[in-house]
Design an enzyme around this catalytic site. Structure first.
Site, PDB file in Angstrom:
ATOM      1  N   LYS A   1       0.819  -1.215   0.000  1.00 31.94           N
ATOM      2  CA  LYS A   1       0.000   0.000   0.000  1.00 31.94           C
ATOM      3  C   LYS A   1       0.854   1.266   0.000  1.00 31.94           C
ATOM      4  CE  LYS A   1      -4.441  -1.773   1.265  1.00 31.94           C
ATOM      5  NZ  LYS A   1      -5.627  -1.719   2.121  1.00 31.94           N
TER       6      LYS A   1
ATOM      7  N   ARG B   1      -3.417 -10.177   4.228  1.00 32.41           N
ATOM      8  CA  ARG B   1      -3.677 -10.219   2.786  1.00 32.41           C
ATOM      9  C   ARG B   1      -2.380  -9.853   2.086  1.00 32.41           C
ATOM     10  NH1 ARG B   1      -5.942  -6.818  -1.199  1.00 32.41           N
ATOM     11  NH2 ARG B   1      -7.527  -7.811  -2.519  1.00 32.41           N
TER      12      ARG B   1
END
Length: 287
Positions: A226, A267
């Site tokens: 991210k 994840r």
């Protein structure tokens, strides 16, 4: 020492292991922030999913809608065209599949095609028919903290105490899930790193992750590749954030710390090193 003292918990209908689970990401989108559409064609996505399983993924998360900031939603028909053949093929291989969708019709058809869990980043807020469907199908459900669609979600990244507010809003969603007839033993939560949150918000959530235990549901952490990691690792000379595909080492570090702090699942785009990370965390917690 910052090591897990509580169990990771489990979600009925999904594997129960003695460590944090690793969810491999299969993006079937042309505009993913993490891989630039490398797996957009179904055949490529199916091959990639099989590779992630070979690397040790406990389950796969197949998504046909990019949820990066400012992403434009595809039509329902296009989302189905992207994900259905991938779900069908990987389910036939015996994979445990989560599908990342906010649409009840997509959820219905992927469950028919062999998916096990619905990963709804809107927590049931984007489609009023989603929760009744999941309740009827008795499917495991991943409920994320959400304040709006990707096109403008960062305008809603305003908090006093981000952890307290995210916990409170997730608690409201749990009550909505309960009222819709969902079995909360089949529900996991995701604090939504990067969704209506800036980098400081993300770091604060990670730092205070243990506080989410008050919700009494397993917690998934989705930090992989991210933007807040790219900014942390920005080039010291140019200030340019590190590209997404070069953020895996930092993502693995987050996974190890999250698992040690009690995350139920992480994840991940690069599965093998994340499996190593959660195994280290599991062993560390038994020393």
């Amino acid at each position: 020492m910052w090591v897990r003292t509580e169990p990771w918990g489990h979600v009925d209908g999904l594997p129960v292991l003695d460590r944090c689970l690793v969810m491999g990401v299969v993006n079937v989108t042309p505009d993913s922030f993490s891989d630039g559409g490398e797996w957009f064609e179904p055949s490529a996505a199916i091959k990639h999913g099989r590779e992630l399983l070979a690397e040790g993924a406990d389950l796969l998360d197949v998504g046909g809608e990019s949820t990066r900031p400012r992403a434009v939603r595809p039509s329902e028909e296009e989302e189905l065209r992207r994900v259905l053949p991938v779900v069908e093929a990987l389910a036939a291989d015996g994979a445990i599949i989560s599908v990342d969708t906010m649409r009840s019709r997509v959820a219905e058809l992927v469950l028919d095609a062999g998916a096990t869990m619905i990963n709804d980043v809107s927590g049931g807020l984007a489609d009023p028919d989603m929760l009744p469907l999941v309740a009827e199908r008795e499917a495991p459900y991943l409920c994320m903290h959400w304040r709006g669609h990707s096109i403008d979600m960062q305008k809603k990244a305003e908090y006093g105490d981000v952890v307290a507010e995210v916990i409170a809003e997730l608690a409201e969603r749990l009550e909505a899930l309960r009222a819709a007839g969902l079995d909360l033993n089949r529900v996991a939560l995701d604090p939504g790193l990067g969704f209506a949150k800036n980098a400081d918000h993300n770091w604060e959530i990670l730092r205070r992750m243990r506080e989410f235990a008050v919700l009494e549901r397993p917690l998934l952490i989705g930090a992989s590749r991210k933007t807040f990691l790219g900014r942390l690792l920005a080039d010291e000379q140019t200030g340019e954030p590190r590209p997404a595909v070069r953020r895996d080492d930092a993502s693995v570090a987050v996974s190890a710390l999250a698992a040690a702090a009690g995350a139920w699942c992480v994840r991940a785009h690069a599965v093998a090193p994340n499996v190593d990370a959660v195994r280290v965390a599991q062993r560390w917690g038994t020393v």
